[in-house]
Design a protein around this motif. Structure first.
Motif, mmCIF file in Angstrom:
data_model
loop_
_atom_site.group_PDB
_atom_site.id
_atom_site.type_symbol
_atom_site.label_atom_id
_atom_site.label_comp_id
_atom_site.label_asym_id
_atom_site.label_seq_id
_atom_site.Cartn_x
_atom_site.Cartn_y
_atom_site.Cartn_z
ATOM 1 N N LEU A 85 20.773 15.846 -24.523
ATOM 2 C CA LEU A 85 19.484 15.186 -24.266
ATOM 3 C C LEU A 85 19.590 13.670 -24.447
ATOM 4 C CD1 LEU A 85 17.071 17.705 -26.025
ATOM 5 C CD2 LEU A 85 17.233 17.265 -23.562
ATOM 6 N N LEU A 86 20.308 13.242 -25.487
ATOM 7 C CA LEU A 86 20.497 11.807 -25.717
ATOM 8 C C LEU A 86 21.256 11.164 -24.559
ATOM 9 C CD1 LEU A 86 21.324 11.872 -29.527
ATOM 10 C CD2 LEU A 86 19.286 10.845 -28.473
ATOM 11 N N GLU A 136 26.378 8.327 -24.947
ATOM 12 C CA GLU A 136 27.290 8.645 -23.852
ATOM 13 C C GLU A 136 28.480 9.402 -24.407
ATOM 14 O OE1 GLU A 136 28.398 4.816 -22.310
ATOM 15 O OE2 GLU A 136 29.708 4.364 -24.009
ATOM 16 N N TYR A 137 29.109 10.188 -23.533
ATOM 17 C CA TYR A 137 30.329 10.878 -23.907
ATOM 18 C C TYR A 137 31.517 10.002 -23.514
ATOM 19 C CZ TYR A 137 27.661 15.124 -24.758
ATOM 20 O OH TYR A 137 26.770 16.048 -25.253
ATOM 21 N N ARG A 138 32.496 9.965 -24.404
ATOM 22 C CA ARG A 138 33.724 9.214 -24.164
ATOM 23 C C ARG A 138 34.920 10.142 -24.360
ATOM 24 N NH1 ARG A 138 32.545 3.805 -27.765
ATOM 25 N NH2 ARG A 138 30.760 3.048 -26.539
ATOM 26 N N PRO A 139 36.036 9.812 -23.706
ATOM 27 C CA PRO A 139 37.239 10.620 -23.930
ATOM 28 C C PRO A 139 37.656 10.580 -25.397
ATOM 29 C CG PRO A 139 37.533 9.100 -22.089
ATOM 30 C CD PRO A 139 36.234 8.736 -22.752
ATOM 31 N N LEU A 168 33.912 12.549 -27.360
ATOM 32 C CA LEU A 168 33.240 11.837 -28.442
ATOM 33 C C LEU A 168 31.850 11.405 -27.990
ATOM 34 C CD1 LEU A 168 36.177 9.512 -29.549
ATOM 35 C CD2 LEU A 168 35.446 11.649 -30.622
ATOM 36 N N LEU A 169 30.874 11.540 -28.859
ATOM 37 C CA LEU A 169 29.536 11.040 -28.580
ATOM 38 C C LEU A 169 29.438 9.645 -29.175
ATOM 39 C CD1 LEU A 169 26.743 11.877 -27.371
ATOM 40 C CD2 LEU A 169 26.038 12.299 -29.742
ATOM 41 N N ALA A 170 28.970 8.697 -28.370
ATOM 42 C CA ALA A 170 28.825 7.307 -28.813
ATOM 43 C C ALA A 170 27.422 6.819 -28.478
ATOM 44 C CB ALA A 170 29.866 6.425 -28.128
ATOM 45 N N VAL A 171 26.884 5.987 -29.324
ATOM 46 C CA VAL A 171 25.568 5.403 -29.085
ATOM 47 C C VAL A 171 25.708 4.319 -28.008
ATOM 48 C CG1 VAL A 171 25.744 3.653 -30.922
ATOM 49 C CG2 VAL A 171 23.507 4.500 -30.235
ATOM 50 N N GLY A 206 20.366 3.186 -27.120
ATOM 51 C CA GLY A 206 20.227 3.996 -28.323
ATOM 52 C C GLY A 206 20.194 3.147 -29.578
ATOM 53 N N LEU A 207 21.055 2.140 -29.603
ATOM 54 C CA LEU A 207 21.077 1.221 -30.742
ATOM 55 C C LEU A 207 19.755 0.465 -30.853
ATOM 56 C CD1 LEU A 207 22.889 0.160 -33.014
ATOM 57 C CD2 LEU A 207 23.747 -1.548 -31.413
#
Length: 144
Positions: A72-73, A80-83, A92-95, A99-100
């Motif tokens: 949902l985020l 976002e998803y990152r490798p 990896l989930l990253a803001v 989001g920040l």
């Protein structure tokens, strides 16, 4: 009091506090378009991107629940998803910047509520409560 009675008393208090903290978190996050759960997951990845399983472990949540919130985020553009160099399938989930920004918009109300709670408890007592809860978490982790 017996250890069994103390465990029951502690569990009931923690359940009550959990509900109260969730209610406060919903009130603080709602004005910026977040829920307490989304704020919690974003908060977990503020320091560094993490796999969903790592977020779940750190927060004491289920992997499936965190996955749903993470998706949902990402849909909202708040994460976002990152490798993941350590694991090809577990991204990896990253803001994101959005989001920040959302988390930063919560901070004034969060600080104000934290100050009111500190005034109610007293700063020293508030520190003792936090330390006692951290000690309880560590002891439960060792027993599991």
């Amino acid at each position: 009091m017996t250890p069994a009675e103390l465990l029951s008393r502690t569990a009931l208090a923690v359940f009550r506090v959990h509900g109260q903290i969730l209610e406060v978190s919903e009130d603080l996050s709602r004005p910026v378009g977040l829920t307490a759960a989304r704020w919690q997951v974003l908060g977990a990845v503020l320091p560094e991107p993490l796999p969903v399983s790592g977020i779940a472990r750190a927060m004491g949540l289920t992997r499936q629940g965190v996955q749903r919130i993470a998706d949902l985020l990402v849909e909202q553009g708040l994460a976002e998803y990152r490798p993941n160099p350590a694991h090809q399938r577990a991204k990896l989930l990253a803001v994101t910047e959005a989001g920040l920004a959302a988390v930063h918009r919560i901070q004034p109300a969060h600080r104000e509520f934290a100050q009111r709670l500190s005034d109610q408890l007293g700063a020293e007592e508030f520190e003792q409560v936090a330390a006692a809860l951290e000690k309880l978490v560590a002891a439960l982790d060792k027993l599991r």
